[in-house]
Motif scaffolding. Sequence first.
Motif, PDB file in Angstrom:
ATOM      1  N   GLY A 138       0.819  -1.207   0.000  1.00 28.45           N
ATOM      2  CA  GLY A 138       0.000   0.000   0.000  1.00 28.45           C
ATOM      3  C   GLY A 138       0.856   1.262   0.000  1.00 28.45           C
ATOM      4  O   GLY A 138       0.547   2.237  -0.694  1.00 28.45           O
ATOM      5  N   GLU A 139       1.944   1.229   0.779  1.00 26.39           N
ATOM      6  CA  GLU A 139       2.858   2.389   0.794  1.00 26.39           C
ATOM      7  C   GLU A 139       3.465   2.619  -0.582  1.00 26.39           C
ATOM      8  O   GLU A 139       3.615   3.752  -1.043  1.00 26.39           O
ATOM      9  CB  GLU A 139       3.990   2.148   1.799  1.00 26.39           C
ATOM     10  N   GLU A 140       3.856   1.510  -1.228  1.00 29.79           N
ATOM     11  CA  GLU A 140       4.468   1.606  -2.553  1.00 29.79           C
ATOM     12  C   GLU A 140       3.473   2.185  -3.570  1.00 29.79           C
ATOM     13  O   GLU A 140       3.832   3.040  -4.377  1.00 29.79           O
ATOM     14  CB  GLU A 140       4.915   0.204  -2.999  1.00 29.79           C
ATOM     15  N   LEU A 141       2.250   1.718  -3.496  1.00 28.24           N
ATOM     16  CA  LEU A 141       1.217   2.206  -4.420  1.00 28.24           C
ATOM     17  C   LEU A 141       0.920   3.682  -4.164  1.00 28.24           C
ATOM     18  O   LEU A 141       0.785   4.469  -5.104  1.00 28.24           O
ATOM     19  CB  LEU A 141      -0.051   1.348  -4.276  1.00 28.24           C
ATOM     20  N   GLN A 142       0.837   4.079  -2.882  1.00 28.01           N
ATOM     21  CA  GLN A 142       0.591   5.483  -2.550  1.00 28.01           C
ATOM     22  C   GLN A 142       1.702   6.375  -3.091  1.00 28.01           C
ATOM     23  O   GLN A 142       1.448   7.466  -3.625  1.00 28.01           O
ATOM     24  CB  GLN A 142       0.467   5.666  -1.029  1.00 28.01           C
ATOM     25  N   ASP A 143       2.932   5.887  -2.991  1.00 29.60           N
ATOM     26  CA  ASP A 143       4.091   6.633  -3.493  1.00 29.60           C
ATOM     27  C   ASP A 143       3.979   6.835  -5.011  1.00 29.60           C
ATOM     28  O   ASP A 143       4.296   7.900  -5.534  1.00 29.60           O
ATOM     29  CB  ASP A 143       5.356   5.832  -3.134  1.00 29.60           C
ATOM     30  N   PHE A 144       3.525   5.783  -5.712  1.00 30.88           N
ATOM     31  CA  PHE A 144       3.324   5.850  -7.170  1.00 30.88           C
ATOM     32  C   PHE A 144       2.229   6.870  -7.506  1.00 30.88           C
ATOM     33  O   PHE A 144       2.376   7.681  -8.427  1.00 30.88           O
ATOM     34  CB  PHE A 144       2.958   4.446  -7.676  1.00 30.88           C
ATOM     35  N   ASP A 201       1.309   9.426  -5.612  1.00 31.36           N
ATOM     36  CA  ASP A 201       1.837  10.762  -5.287  1.00 31.36           C
ATOM     37  C   ASP A 201       2.711  11.311  -6.415  1.00 31.36           C
ATOM     38  O   ASP A 201       2.842  12.524  -6.584  1.00 31.36           O
ATOM     39  CB  ASP A 201       2.650  10.716  -3.984  1.00 31.36           C
ATOM     40  N   ALA A 202       3.323  10.395  -7.183  1.00 31.49           N
ATOM     41  CA  ALA A 202       4.175  10.817  -8.305  1.00 31.49           C
ATOM     42  C   ALA A 202       3.373  11.050  -9.583  1.00 31.49           C
ATOM     43  O   ALA A 202       3.947  11.362 -10.633  1.00 31.49           O
ATOM     44  CB  ALA A 202       5.253   9.756  -8.551  1.00 31.49           C
ATOM     45  N   GLY A 203       2.052  10.850  -9.515  1.00 32.21           N
ATOM     46  CA  GLY A 203       1.202  11.099 -10.689  1.00 32.21           C
ATOM     47  C   GLY A 203       0.653   9.847 -11.346  1.00 32.21           C
ATOM     48  O   GLY A 203      -0.021   9.921 -12.374  1.00 32.21           O
ATOM     49  N   GLY A 204       0.952   8.670 -10.766  1.00 32.76           N
ATOM     50  CA  GLY A 204       0.465   7.418 -11.337  1.00 32.76           C
ATOM     51  C   GLY A 204      -0.976   7.142 -10.965  1.00 32.76           C
ATOM     52  O   GLY A 204      -1.487   7.658  -9.966  1.00 32.76           O
ATOM     53  N   LYS A 205      -1.641   6.334 -11.776  1.00 36.55           N
ATOM     54  CA  LYS A 205      -3.049   6.042 -11.507  1.00 36.55           C
ATOM     55  C   LYS A 205      -3.358   4.544 -11.595  1.00 36.55           C
ATOM     56  O   LYS A 205      -4.204   4.041 -10.855  1.00 36.55           O
ATOM     57  CB  LYS A 205      -3.914   6.799 -12.528  1.00 36.55           C
ATOM     58  N   SER A 206      -2.676   3.834 -12.493  1.00 40.75           N
ATOM     59  CA  SER A 206      -3.093   2.450 -12.735  1.00 40.75           C
ATOM     60  C   SER A 206      -1.898   1.508 -12.896  1.00 40.75           C
ATOM     61  O   SER A 206      -0.790   1.931 -13.211  1.00 40.75           O
ATOM     62  CB  SER A 206      -3.975   2.399 -13.983  1.00 40.75           C
ATOM     63  N   MET A 207      -2.191   0.221 -12.669  1.00 45.41           N
ATOM     64  CA  MET A 207      -1.146  -0.810 -12.791  1.00 45.41           C
ATOM     65  C   MET A 207      -1.742  -2.092 -13.337  1.00 45.41           C
ATOM     66  O   MET A 207      -2.868  -2.442 -12.995  1.00 45.41           O
ATOM     67  CB  MET A 207      -0.565  -1.153 -11.414  1.00 45.41           C
ATOM     68  N   LEU A 208      -0.940  -2.797 -14.147  1.00 49.63           N
ATOM     69  CA  LEU A 208      -1.274  -4.168 -14.532  1.00 49.63           C
ATOM     70  C   LEU A 208      -0.382  -5.076 -13.682  1.00 49.63           C
ATOM     71  O   LEU A 208       0.849  -5.021 -13.799  1.00 49.63           O
ATOM     72  CB  LEU A 208      -1.008  -4.379 -16.026  1.00 49.63           C
ATOM     73  N   LEU A 209      -1.014  -5.859 -12.803  1.00 50.46           N
ATOM     74  CA  LEU A 209      -0.265  -6.740 -11.886  1.00 50.46           C
ATOM     75  C   LEU A 209      -0.042  -8.085 -12.565  1.00 50.46           C
ATOM     76  O   LEU A 209      -0.998  -8.765 -12.935  1.00 50.46           O
ATOM     77  CB  LEU A 209      -1.015  -6.924 -10.566  1.00 50.46           C
ATOM     78  N   MET A 210       1.222  -8.454 -12.739  1.00 53.60           N
ATOM     79  CA  MET A 210       1.584  -9.544 -13.647  1.00 53.60           C
ATOM     80  C   MET A 210       1.881 -10.881 -12.967  1.00 53.60           C
ATOM     81  O   MET A 210       2.635 -11.693 -13.497  1.00 53.60           O
ATOM     82  CB  MET A 210       2.780  -9.097 -14.492  1.00 53.60           C
ATOM     83  N   ASP A 211       1.294 -11.136 -11.796  1.00 58.28           N
ATOM     84  CA  ASP A 211       1.504 -12.428 -11.136  1.00 58.28           C
ATOM     85  C   ASP A 211       0.440 -13.411 -11.612  1.00 58.28           C
ATOM     86  O   ASP A 211      -0.745 -13.221 -11.330  1.00 58.28           O
ATOM     87  CB  ASP A 211       1.428 -12.247  -9.621  1.00 58.28           C
ATOM     88  N   PRO A 212       0.844 -14.467 -12.336  1.00 62.30           N
ATOM     89  CA  PRO A 212      -0.143 -15.393 -12.886  1.00 62.30           C
ATOM     90  C   PRO A 212      -0.395 -16.591 -11.967  1.00 62.30           C
ATOM     91  O   PRO A 212       0.146 -16.668 -10.854  1.00 62.30           O
ATOM     92  CB  PRO A 212       0.526 -15.836 -14.187  1.00 62.30           C
ATOM     93  N   ILE A 213      -1.201 -17.509 -12.443  1.00 56.60           N
ATOM     94  CA  ILE A 213      -1.541 -18.730 -11.701  1.00 56.60           C
ATOM     95  C   ILE A 213      -0.272 -19.530 -11.376  1.00 56.60           C
ATOM     96  O   ILE A 213       0.588 -19.725 -12.235  1.00 56.60           O
ATOM     97  CB  ILE A 213      -2.516 -19.584 -12.543  1.00 56.60           C
ATOM     98  N   GLY A 214      -0.170 -19.970 -10.115  1.00 59.89           N
ATOM     99  CA  GLY A 214       0.947 -20.824  -9.714  1.00 59.89           C
ATOM    100  C   GLY A 214       2.217 -20.078  -9.359  1.00 59.89           C
ATOM    101  O   GLY A 214       3.229 -20.696  -9.035  1.00 59.89           O
ATOM    102  N   CYS A 215       2.204 -18.767  -9.429  1.00 65.89           N
ATOM    103  CA  CYS A 215       3.405 -17.984  -9.127  1.00 65.89           C
ATOM    104  C   CYS A 215       3.129 -16.933  -8.066  1.00 65.89           C
ATOM    105  O   CYS A 215       3.643 -15.812  -8.131  1.00 65.89           O
ATOM    106  CB  CYS A 215       3.951 -17.344 -10.396  1.00 65.89           C
ATOM    107  N   GLY A 216       2.314 -17.298  -7.091  1.00 70.81           N
ATOM    108  CA  GLY A 216       2.117 -16.397  -5.956  1.00 70.81           C
ATOM    109  C   GLY A 216       1.026 -15.374  -6.123  1.00 70.81           C
ATOM    110  O   GLY A 216       0.900 -14.466  -5.299  1.00 70.81           O
ATOM    111  N   ARG A 217       0.208 -15.509  -7.173  1.00 68.51           N
ATOM    112  CA  ARG A 217      -0.926 -14.593  -7.304  1.00 68.51           C
ATOM    113  C   ARG A 217      -1.811 -14.745  -6.072  1.00 68.51           C
ATOM    114  O   ARG A 217      -2.093 -15.861  -5.637  1.00 68.51           O
ATOM    115  CB  ARG A 217      -1.731 -14.929  -8.569  1.00 68.51           C
ATOM    116  N   ASP A 218      -2.204 -13.627  -5.483  1.00 69.72           N
ATOM    117  CA  ASP A 218      -2.948 -13.658  -4.229  1.00 69.72           C
ATOM    118  C   ASP A 218      -4.173 -12.755  -4.375  1.00 69.72           C
ATOM    119  O   ASP A 218      -4.115 -11.547  -4.119  1.00 69.72           O
ATOM    120  CB  ASP A 218      -2.026 -13.168  -3.099  1.00 69.72           C
ATOM    121  N   VAL A 219      -5.267 -13.350  -4.816  1.00 72.82           N
ATOM    122  CA  VAL A 219      -6.475 -12.564  -5.101  1.00 72.82           C
ATOM    123  C   VAL A 219      -7.029 -11.883  -3.843  1.00 72.82           C
ATOM    124  O   VAL A 219      -7.332 -10.688  -3.878  1.00 72.82           O
ATOM    125  CB  VAL A 219      -7.541 -13.452  -5.790  1.00 72.82           C
ATOM    126  N   PRO A 220      -7.142 -12.599  -2.698  1.00 74.17           N
ATOM    127  CA  PRO A 220      -7.706 -11.923  -1.510  1.00 74.17           C
ATOM    128  C   PRO A 220      -6.883 -10.709  -1.063  1.00 74.17           C
ATOM    129  O   PRO A 220      -7.458  -9.650  -0.758  1.00 74.17           O
ATOM    130  CB  PRO A 220      -7.688 -13.022  -0.435  1.00 74.17           C
TER     131      PRO A 220
END
Length: 325
Positions: free
Chosen positions: A48-54, A56-75
């Motif tokens: 959350g801190e990392e996202l807030q920092d992004f 604050d720098a003017g960022g709005k969106s991200m594509l999170l690239m963790d797929p099935i079997g590699c630690g993707r954590d939906v909850p």
Amino acid sequence: MAVIRTILGDIAPEQFGACDFHEHLIRSSGPELAINPWYDMSDVDAAGEELQDFIDAGGKSMLLMDPIGCGRDVPRMLEIAKRFEGKAHLVMVTGFHKGGLYDNRGHWSVICPQRQVVDMLVKEVTEGMDIYSYAGPIVERSSARAGAIKAGTSNQMITPFEQNALAIAAQVQKECGVCISTHTDMGTMGPETLKVLKDNGADMEKTVLCHTNKMKDTNYFLRMLDTGANLCFEGADRPMWATDTECAMNMLYLVERGYQKQILLSMDAGRNVWQKGYMKKEGKIVNGISYMLTDFVPLLRKVGVPEDALQDILVNNPARVLAIG
Ligand SMILES: [Zn+2]
């Protein structure tokens, strides 16, 4: 009407804003963690801190690239998305990583009928991602749906496991209209990946190859771009692969030749040691995800990338390739 499928629901593409097109906020399991503890990214507060920092720098969106079997954590990702509701748009993926991270003979993606595997991934896009990320026989769909599909290839090789995953990704795209984004190991096998995808009916304009910037080869970039496919650059703050200036000059080269509609940008800060949120706890100073906007984009301006190209790279291109329908 076209939409972008975020964790919290569908939005209009115009709402998406400045995007980091290949990112990691949470990775809580998977084979990479066994290799090196720096792949452990399971702290919602640090993320959350990392996202807030992004933001604050003017960022709005991200594509999170963790797929099935590699630690993707939906909850956990849902938890973060809810904390940032109205402030950030987060998109998750279904699909698979490179073959080296799976049992290539025993994994369900190769032993089960391909038609049924495609159906399982389509349901992640249309109904909801499994909260267990298909780790076992129990499936429980969350409210969060996948907005893109990932596939991956090995260093200088596309294995049978990976060819199967690329064929599955192409089929899912044909059925749901989602963007395909692939991991090219060390940036290699880009043109060959596109050929496999194309042979399976994929839409090049909705296909993105990640990491090819590591090859630092302008003619190699052109071979891929001339198919109509898109390239995601993530060269900033990775001096072991290229200096920021090398990466910026390669992007300028492509913009000057008219490819600004096919370039995307990311940090791919997929290790806790590359994120401020985690390193602050250990008293360490690192650049973090926001560096992309605070330092690398100004460098792109400085070397001569015009504003309209930056607008395409950060805002228009991500919205276009992720738009469904
Ligand atoms: Zn990554």
